[in-house]
Enzyme design. Structure first.
Site, PDB file in Angstrom:
ATOM      1  N   ASP A   1       1.790  -1.797  -5.628  1.00 40.12           N
ATOM      2  CA  ASP A   1       1.615  -1.481  -4.123  1.00 40.12           C
ATOM      3  C   ASP A   1       2.008  -2.944  -3.454  1.00 40.12           C
ATOM      4  OD1 ASP A   1       0.376   0.928  -4.615  1.00 40.12           O
ATOM      5  OD2 ASP A   1      -1.499   0.100  -4.317  1.00 40.12           O
TER       6      ASP A   1
ATOM      7  N   GLU B   1      -3.027  -7.578  -3.604  1.00 39.92           N
ATOM      8  CA  GLU B   1      -3.378  -7.051  -5.025  1.00 39.92           C
ATOM      9  C   GLU B   1      -2.399  -6.453  -5.644  1.00 39.92           C
ATOM     10  OE1 GLU B   1      -7.233  -7.225  -6.749  1.00 39.92           O
ATOM     11  OE2 GLU B   1      -6.568  -7.698  -4.766  1.00 39.92           O
TER      12      GLU B   1
ATOM     13  N   GLU C   1       0.778   1.708 -10.496  1.00 33.74           N
ATOM     14  CA  GLU C   1      -0.468   1.618 -10.925  1.00 33.74           C
ATOM     15  C   GLU C   1      -0.992   2.709 -11.484  1.00 33.74           C
ATOM     16  OE1 GLU C   1      -0.191  -1.049  -7.233  1.00 33.74           O
ATOM     17  OE2 GLU C   1       0.700   0.646  -7.787  1.00 33.74           O
TER      18      GLU C   1
ATOM     19  N   ASP D   1       1.063  -5.187  -1.515  1.00 38.38           N
ATOM     20  CA  ASP D   1       0.016  -5.963  -0.697  1.00 38.38           C
ATOM     21  C   ASP D   1      -0.290  -7.140  -1.776  1.00 38.38           C
ATOM     22  OD1 ASP D   1      -1.437  -4.872  -2.643  1.00 38.38           O
ATOM     23  OD2 ASP D   1      -2.937  -4.007  -1.165  1.00 38.38           O
TER      24      ASP D   1
ATOM     25  N   TYR E   1       1.664   3.461   3.162  1.00 37.42           N
ATOM     26  CA  TYR E   1       0.792   2.865   2.379  1.00 37.42           C
ATOM     27  C   TYR E   1      -0.499   2.710   3.263  1.00 37.42           C
ATOM     28  CZ  TYR E   1      -1.531  -0.771  -0.782  1.00 37.42           C
ATOM     29  OH  TYR E   1      -2.115  -1.333  -1.750  1.00 37.42           O
TER      30      TYR E   1
ATOM     31  N   HIS F   1       2.067  -4.621   7.088  1.00 37.52           N
ATOM     32  CA  HIS F   1       3.004  -3.465   6.768  1.00 37.52           C
ATOM     33  C   HIS F   1       2.887  -2.712   8.076  1.00 37.52           C
ATOM     34  CE1 HIS F   1       2.500  -4.702   2.780  1.00 37.52           C
ATOM     35  NE2 HIS F   1       1.150  -4.885   2.677  1.00 37.52           N
TER      36      HIS F   1
ATOM     37  N   ARG G   1      -3.295   0.534   2.904  1.00 41.08           N
ATOM     38  CA  ARG G   1      -4.355  -0.552   3.170  1.00 41.08           C
ATOM     39  C   ARG G   1      -3.194  -1.765   3.758  1.00 41.08           C
ATOM     40  NH1 ARG G   1      -5.387   0.504  -2.296  1.00 41.08           N
ATOM     41  NH2 ARG G   1      -7.474   1.156  -2.850  1.00 41.08           N
TER      42      ARG G   1
END
Length: 839
Positions: free
Chosen positions: A80, A84, A7, A82, A296, A343, A298
């Site tokens: 990432d 998103e 990202e 997740d 991570y 996670h 989130r």
């Protein structure tokens, strides 16, 4: 060389360090596609077909990836881990296929890692997979739901409630929490009660405090002493009797550490300990993750990898000794409802590295890493061992009984490293340490004091307690907490004052409107159930289009019904719904809807561009208005007194509190007004201060070159000004201290004006602005990137792009990566996405 896409450039830089020259690592700069902000981007009539659009700034990033694929026909999507991140990978693949950069024989793989370390990245590269379809479908469902609510409900708000900006699916529910808490506070009736405390001494002369727990042989409940008379009688009962220790009981106790951080608890603790907003916290955590310092950030999981647990135990033993390492590892169960998105907890990637060893330059990152490191070690440490002591003291006749409590820490355990903060701190007598006493010891009285108390309303939410409540209700997910809390503040539905969230009038109006006409869709249970359905979709157990169809069928009908309402009908419904808050009973028993100013008109709820307010029905003959929060609400108008036959009022407007002489005339001529300068407390405003403000501008004196020198407050603060006869425009000089407006003398004023004329600088008599922080050359387009001070707050400047800093980001904390993202975002909105070529 395989092309690896992540990202952000910071993440790309870190990963490139681990992968080496055999890979080309590029950044997508977040999402590359989005739904266009117009009707029809999600079409319910075409099986919820979604139209995606590549952002102007994203086109160059996609082109860079496509160009790299010409040299190597292998694409690795490493966004990432997740929902998103999965969506960004899917968007990239779709956009590249549309450009035909991905061919039939192109090897496209997805890799995920929970931490950006050499071990985690290398292991991920050895275990690639395909883009997860169910996770993408869950993203599509969430995005479609948010779009359908926003683009169908917001126009209803605009038409029916002037001043309302927009409504979001989850944001509206979050706003409801804040508004309903405020209504609870306003409706709260405090209850009086008393307590009696005695300061006693032991036979050895040591002091301690005890509270009265029984009177006349009966146990005292919290509200048994209702008034001062009863409290004084209880005080005399204690004062008139000799007291003896009747029992001393010591019980062993223990305290265990809190589990490691997940997203919500990290945001809560950062708010409690450092006053960080949710967005500020996640921004700092993002930088730490991208630099490879933490896992991570989130996540709604609290489990820890076995190797990390062992590393933590080794670090504890090495730093604090074997006594602080429990005999077996502590196991924390994962609270994630959806195992596919679960996670690890948020933890350091290397347990042995404390904050000093990392040499972090940004204060927010330093504080946050230290917090994460300490919490992670503490969660695997031995518990604290305590001894809790309770001492009972009484009179021989059994008429009065007192109790003293305290505790001693026998072994600090995890408390040596970390103790969790509290949202609303309450003084706890159990934390005190008591002197040594034995049964039968006589105690002497130094003082006996009655204390008056009142029950307190529930506290307003902080960002920390709001996130905690959302988590408990099942509203939102780790990746959405920060954006939800930030959005309702940016829409000016809520303001933050001393870290507490207070609803604005327009926020109240919107909430009451939604509760009356769209109650189902701002329901806590309904929103939580919808989140669970999205989790079911991500697990591959539900069809996302069926979920959308079920939602749209009822929601569309509710929109159609509300669209037919007239504004007058809406206001009448809201007026009735808000009546208990708008028109509370008056002490004199008069009709609370009669205007207190003219005594004739009836009060009604009205709306304006800036939100709702209560106004007199006799307008324009009577101009009485007040906020919808009530006559005792913060910001309510207050009569300060009279001067020369005019009433002097303290009022509150959209730009803050101000003083006003008289009222508007029937022909709408505005009366004299003056805003309160920065640092002036409206609660301390007096008639004398108001008249001083209303007398401005102040004439300091006559300039030697002719003309008056004046001081006043302007848009940009206090100033002194003068215009000579040969000057086309006056010269203004900013003053640092607001008090200078009233105190500056002619000598100083003339000196400042002379300095300004000698060095006028550029444009409008201002000197060239100096950067607050110089960040260096732009990594892509070249040219200096600086943090500047502007009229409306600090901003990042590069070339002709000026990007305002978020409210919760300090200029000193801005990094080049952060600045590049802000510049890219602003450039894409303004169509200034072209980067300067390096010389």
């Amino acid at each position: 060389m395989p092309v690896v896409v992540v990202e952000s450039p910071a993440k790309a830089k870190t990963i490139n360090k681990y992968l080496g020259k055999d890979y080309t690592v590029l950044a997508s700069y977040g999402h590359v596609r989005d739904l266009p902000a117009k009707n029809g981007s999600v079409d319910p009539d075409q099986d919820f077909e979604m139209t995606w659009e590549v952002g102007n700034d994203s086109k160059k990033h996609i082109k860079a990836i496509a160009d790299a694929l010409k040299d190597d026909n292998s694409l690795i999507l490493a966004t990432d881990p997740d929902r998103e991140g999965e969506a960004i990978s899917w968007h990239l693949e779709e956009a590249l296929r549309k450009r035909r950069a991905i061919k039939k024989d192109t090897d496209v793989k997805r890799v995920v890692f929970n931490a950006i370390t050499k071990t985690a990245v290398t292991e991920a590269m050895q275990n690639p997979r395909d883009v997860d379809g169910p996770l993408v479908e869950a993203y599509l469902a969430r995005r479609a739901l948010d779009y359908l609510v926003g683009f169908n409900l917001s126009p209803v708000l605009w038409r029916k409630l002037p001043g309302a900006r927009s409504a979001g699916r989850v944001q509206s529910v979050c706003l409801r929490l804040i508004v309903e808490r405020e209504m609870e506070i306003e409706a709260f009736n405090p209850r009086e009660y008393w307590s009696v405390k005695a300061l006693l001494t032991t036979p050895r002369g040591q002091e301690f405090e005890a509270r009265l727990v029984s009177l006349a042989g009966d146990k005292l409940d919290k509200y048994d002493l209702e008034n001062a008379t009863q409290a004084e009688m209880a005080q005399q009962a204690v004062q008139s009797r000799d007291l003896t220790v009747t029992s001393v009981e010591a019980k062993p106790g223990s305290r265990n550490p809190s589990p490691p951080f997940m997203t919500s608890t990290l945001q809560q603790e950062a708010s409690r300990k450092f006053g960080m907003g949710a967005r500020q916290c996640m921004s700092a955590a993002q930088r730490l993750y991208e630099a490879g310092h933490i896992t991570y950030m989130r996540t709604d999981g609290i489990d820890m990898a076995p190797e990390a647990v062992e590393a933590a135990r080794d670090a504890i033993g090495e730093r604090f000794g074997k006594d602080y390492v429990p005999s077996s590892p502590r196991i924390y169960k994962n609270k994630a409802k959806n195992a596919q998105e679960a996670h690890e907890c948020i933890r350091p990637t290397e347990m042995t590295r404390d904050v000093d060893s990392l040499k972090l330059s940004e204060p927010d990152q330093r504080k946050l890493y230290d917090l994460i490191w300490k919490r992670t070690l503490a969660c695997q440490m031995e518990g604290a061992r305590l001894e809790r002591t309770t001492v009972e003291i009484g009179s021989k006749d059994g008429q009065v009984g007192l109790r003293a409590t305290g505790q001693v820490v026998l072994f600090d355990g995890f408390l040596r490293v970390y103790e969790e903060g509290r949202d609303d701190v309450v003084v706890d007598d159990d934390d005190k340490r008591l002197p040594q006493m034995s049964e039968g010891d006589k105690t002497a009285k130094k003082s006996v004091t009655p204390e008056q108390h009142f029950t307190q309303p529930p506290p307003r939410y902080t960002e920390a307690t709001l996130v905690k409540q959302m988590e408990e209700l099942g509203i939102g997910r780790p990746s959405t907490y920060a954006s939800i809390v930030t959005t309702i503040q940016e829409r000016e539905y809520v303001r933050k004052d001393k870290n507490r969230l207070i609803p604005e009038d327009k926020g109240r109006i919107v909430t009451v409107f939604l509760l009356n006409f769209f109650r189902k869709y701002v329901g806590y249970e309904f929103t939580a159930n919808l989140e669970e359905e999205l989790d079911v979709i991500s697990a591959g157990d539900a069809d996302y289009k069926k979920v959308l169809a079920d939602f749209w069928r009822d929601f569309h009908s509710a929109i159609e019904e509300a669209s037919e309402l007239r504004i007058a009908e809406v206001l009448d419904v809201l007026d009735d719904a808000l009546a208990p808050q708008l028109y509370p009973p008056r002490e004199d028993g008069s009709d609370p809807r009669i205007c207190p100013k003219c005594g004739e008109g009836r009060l009604h709820l009205k709306t304006s561009r800036t939100g709702g307010f209560v106004g007199c029905g006799n307008y324009p003959e009577c101009t009485y208005t007040r906020p919808i929060a009530g006559e005792g609400a913060e910001g309510d108008e207050r009569l300060l007194g009279e001067d020369q036959g005019d009433e002097i009022w303290l009022k509150s407007g959209r730009f803050g509190p101000y003083v006003q002489r008289g009222e508007p005339t029937p022909d709408n001529k505005k009366p004299p007004r003056a805003s309160l300068p920065k640092g002036w407390d409206k609660d301390e405003m007096t008639l004398e201060k108001a008249l001083t403000l209303l007398s401005l501008p102040r004439i300091v004196g006559t300039h030697p070159d002719g003309g008056e020198v004046k001081s006043n407050f302007g848009r940009f603060g206090p100033y002194v000004m003068h215009q000579a006869e040969d000057e086309a425009k006056p010269v203004y000089v900013n003053l640092k201290d607001p008090a200078d407006v009233f105190e500056i003398g002619m000598n100083r004023a003339v000196e400042l004006l002379a300095e300004k004329r000698a060095n006028p600088g550029r444009g409008r008599g201002r000197t060239a602005a100096k950067p607050l922080k110089e960040l260096g050359e732009h990594p892509e387009g070249g040219g200096p990137v600086n943090v500047m001070e502007g009229r409306y707050g600090p901003y990042v400047k590069w070339d002709k792009v000026n990007a305002t800093l978020p409210k919760d980001v300090e200029p000193a904390n801005v990094t080049m990566d952060m600045a590049v993202e802000l510049i890219a975002e602003k450039a894409s909105k303004k169509g200034k996405g072209r980067a300067k070529k390096k010389a």
